[in-house]
Design an enzyme around this catalytic site. Structure first.
Site, PDB file in Angstrom:
ATOM      1  CG  ASP A  88     -10.299   5.232  -3.646  1.00 14.86           C
ATOM      2  OD1 ASP A  88      -9.068   5.104  -3.825  1.00 14.86           O
ATOM      3  OD2 ASP A  88     -11.127   4.436  -4.106  1.00 14.86           O
ATOM      4  CG  HIS A 145      -4.358   1.608   1.989  1.00 15.12           C
ATOM      5  ND1 HIS A 145      -4.092   0.262   1.900  1.00 15.12           N
ATOM      6  CD2 HIS A 145      -5.717   1.726   1.876  1.00 15.12           C
ATOM      7  CE1 HIS A 145      -5.220  -0.407   1.743  1.00 15.12           C
ATOM      8  NE2 HIS A 145      -6.215   0.465   1.725  1.00 15.12           N
ATOM      9  CB  SER A 248     -14.162  11.845   8.131  1.00 18.54           C
ATOM     10  OG  SER A 248     -14.012  13.149   8.605  1.00 18.54           O
TER      11      SER A 248
END
Length: 298
Positions: A88, A145, A248
């Site tokens: 995201d 992921h 980050s």
């Protein structure tokens, strides 16, 4: 005020010390104080806790536990695509690697050699390839992921600075992502190698991977490397591979002629883990059965 002037103070801040202190505070279990900090953070940054497995701030024992919260089943459905977005966040930049140069922001480029910690043979595998730089803001889900199936072969911890990685700093600090501390994860896939790079930043307490656990701290001055050639560490597309403790940026590298990025992607566009990142280029498509040609060329 120019971006360079806006980030000037970061050159003088004790970034390592601030990050160490922030990391210790984030992992502390302070009961009601921890809950108040989490409630403030949720309100300040607009965090959507309805997506989390635990929706009540009081259920988190530490800020780190809240920050790395897992999402409920089905919160991030995986697109039917060859390459998935791994996080995201928001797109910082993406596109072609020009020889060995990656575009950071107007007036700023950096080399793949510097990014991966000086390993020229590794960097050469991505010459004229493709990259994506993806920024995770404080409000985002902070687990990373897999964009595609891959077998882990190497992990490299590259010590470095801890500048902020927000858009203004990316415009104002030359070679930002090749200067900051980072963890370089090298995988092999059916089309060849790809790399997921977790880039640290100011206040980032640590970075961790699912196969190793916490990589930093300790923060050391020399490059550290782990080899996994004799192990079968295989992660499937969509599997969690790592996480940030206080957020980050992720940089992804692919070889030449491997993919075509999602035409809806653009710098600053918001992205979600599991959406389509790219489609395979002709070279990386499997040859039809019985064709007698495995080159993938057209």
């Amino acid at each position: 005020m120019s971006d360079r002037l806006a980030v000037l103070s970061q050159y003088f801040l004790p970034k390592q010390a601030l990050s160490t202190i922030a990391g210790k505070l984030a992992e502390s279990e302070a009961g009601g104080l921890t809950t108040r900090v989490i409630r403030w953070f949720v309100q300040r940054y607009g965090v959507d806790l309805s997506e989390a497995v635990d929706t009540d701030p009081i259920s988190y024992r530490s800020f780190n536990e809240f920050f790395t919260r897992p999402l409920r089943a089905g919160a991030r459905p995986l697109a039917d695509a060859a390459f998935l977005c791994p996080v995201d966040g928001a797109i910082s930049q993406f596109g072609a690697i020009e020889h060995d140069q990656i575009f950071q922001a107007k007036g700023h480029r950096y080399s793949t050699v510097a990014l991966v910690g000086g390993d020229r043979s590794l960097a050469a595998r991505f010459e004229n390839g493709a990259f994506a730089t993806l920024y995770l803001s404080p409000r985002d889900y902070h687990r990373i992921h897999m964009p595609v199936d891959g077998r882990l072969t190497r992990m490299i911890h590259v010590p470095g600075a801890l500048f902020s990685v927000n858009p203004a700093t990316a415009r104002g600090v030359p070679g930002l992502f090749a200067r900051n501390e980072r963890v370089v994860c090298v995988f092999e896939a059916g089309f060849g190698p790809f790399v997921l790079i977790l880039v640290g930043a100011t206040i980032v307490g640590s970075m961790a991977t699912v196969w190793h656990g916490t990589v930093n701290p300790p923060r050391v001055r020399k490059i550290r490397e782990w080899r996994y050639d004799d192990q079968q560490i295989v992660l499937k597309k969509g599997d969690e591979m790592g996480r940030f403790l206080l957020g980050s940026t992720v940089v992804v590298l692919f070889p030449k002629d491997t993919l075509h990025f999602n035409p809806a992607w653009a710098p600053a566009r918001q992205i979600r883990m599991g959406e389509m990142m790219a489609t395979p280029a002709e070279r990386s498509r499997p040859a039809p059965e019985g064709s007698g040609d495995n080159s993938g060329r057209t």
